[in-house]
Design an enzyme around this catalytic site. Sequence first.
Site, PDB file in Angstrom:
ATOM      1  N   ASP A  67      16.130 -34.673  -6.712  1.00 31.63           N
ATOM      2  CA  ASP A  67      14.971 -34.531  -5.832  1.00 31.63           C
ATOM      3  C   ASP A  67      14.056 -33.409  -6.300  1.00 31.63           C
ATOM      4  OD1 ASP A  67      16.781 -32.511  -5.218  1.00 31.63           O
ATOM      5  OD2 ASP A  67      17.239 -33.260  -3.228  1.00 31.63           O
ATOM      6  N   ASP A 136      23.261 -30.819   7.715  1.00 29.95           N
ATOM      7  CA  ASP A 136      23.105 -32.031   8.544  1.00 29.95           C
ATOM      8  C   ASP A 136      23.686 -33.264   7.855  1.00 29.95           C
ATOM      9  OD1 ASP A 136      21.259 -32.508   6.546  1.00 29.95           O
ATOM     10  OD2 ASP A 136      19.504 -32.538   7.852  1.00 29.95           O
ATOM     11  N   HIS A 138      23.031 -34.320   4.789  1.00 27.99           N
ATOM     12  CA  HIS A 138      22.191 -35.035   3.821  1.00 27.99           C
ATOM     13  C   HIS A 138      22.733 -34.894   2.397  1.00 27.99           C
ATOM     14  CE1 HIS A 138      19.477 -31.229   3.464  1.00 27.99           C
ATOM     15  NE2 HIS A 138      20.079 -31.346   2.313  1.00 27.99           N
ATOM     16  N   GLU A 143      17.743 -37.360   4.650  1.00 33.10           N
ATOM     17  CA  GLU A 143      17.983 -36.737   5.949  1.00 33.10           C
ATOM     18  C   GLU A 143      18.579 -37.743   6.935  1.00 33.10           C
ATOM     19  OE1 GLU A 143      17.945 -33.764   6.038  1.00 33.10           O
ATOM     20  OE2 GLU A 143      16.135 -32.771   5.343  1.00 33.10           O
TER      21      GLU A 143
END
Length: 264
Positions: A67, A136, A138, A143
Amino acid sequence: MRVIIRPSATAACVTAARIIANQVIGQPDSVLGLATGGTPLGSYQELIRLHRAGQLDFSRVTTFNLDEYVGLGPQHAQSYHRFMFSNLFDAINIDPQRVHLPDGLASDLTEACADYERQIVEAGGIDLQLLGIGTDGHIAFNEPGSSLASRTRLKTLARQTVDDNARFFDHSDDVPRLAVTMGVGTILESRQCLLLATGENKAAAIRGAIEGPLTSQNTATALQLHPAAIVVLDQEAASWLSRIDAYRHAESYMPDPDQLESAD
Ligand code: GLP
């Protein structure tokens, strides 16, 4: 899913690095998928050490990063491009032409995402994909709520991720709100996945990823669908797992992942 639990974060990083090193030793023209964040730094240091010791040659290796922040160019101090050169590529003998990261400055981001997918296919696919995990759950910047079939695309960062990543920036307002990220579907096509997590703040996400039901609310759970996923943890990241004894028992029958293969 193979779960390896190490006594410390340092030991977990070394184990992940040795798994990557063995991939490169066994297949010198490997295509590696790489990750950013604080977690893999210890692994990159170990890869650099092995390279300097003459045990690891990256000259034929190709890499694709997961990313990149939208709006940050390669020279920006917090871009993932810069992170990778500062923390790994500048210290090893990799050919910069074989290094790939999503382009956070592309004028047509949709086309740039499709092109990134094409480049991965043209390289023959990713042999080994290193992954971290967000608090979280990810993977890359997928996400909660991301499709488990998603491809490389533009993604809005969750508020929790902006807060978590603010530590790398002068101010939380400086954290980009958008990123280009490989999709979960893209990641699952890698021949092998290697998830590395350390620290107590990852324990809940790791429990969900390994023992929770498959859900887009924790995209790391998608690794349960992968036929060759390895998770390397320190004791803190493993501390919420309910089947630790079973993972340790299974691991006692496996070859030592820290053992380097011979290049012959
Ligand atoms: C970022 C990256 C992820 C990374 C995660 C964890 O948001 N996009 O690829 O795995 O955060 O980062 P850290 O290792 O710093 O906890």
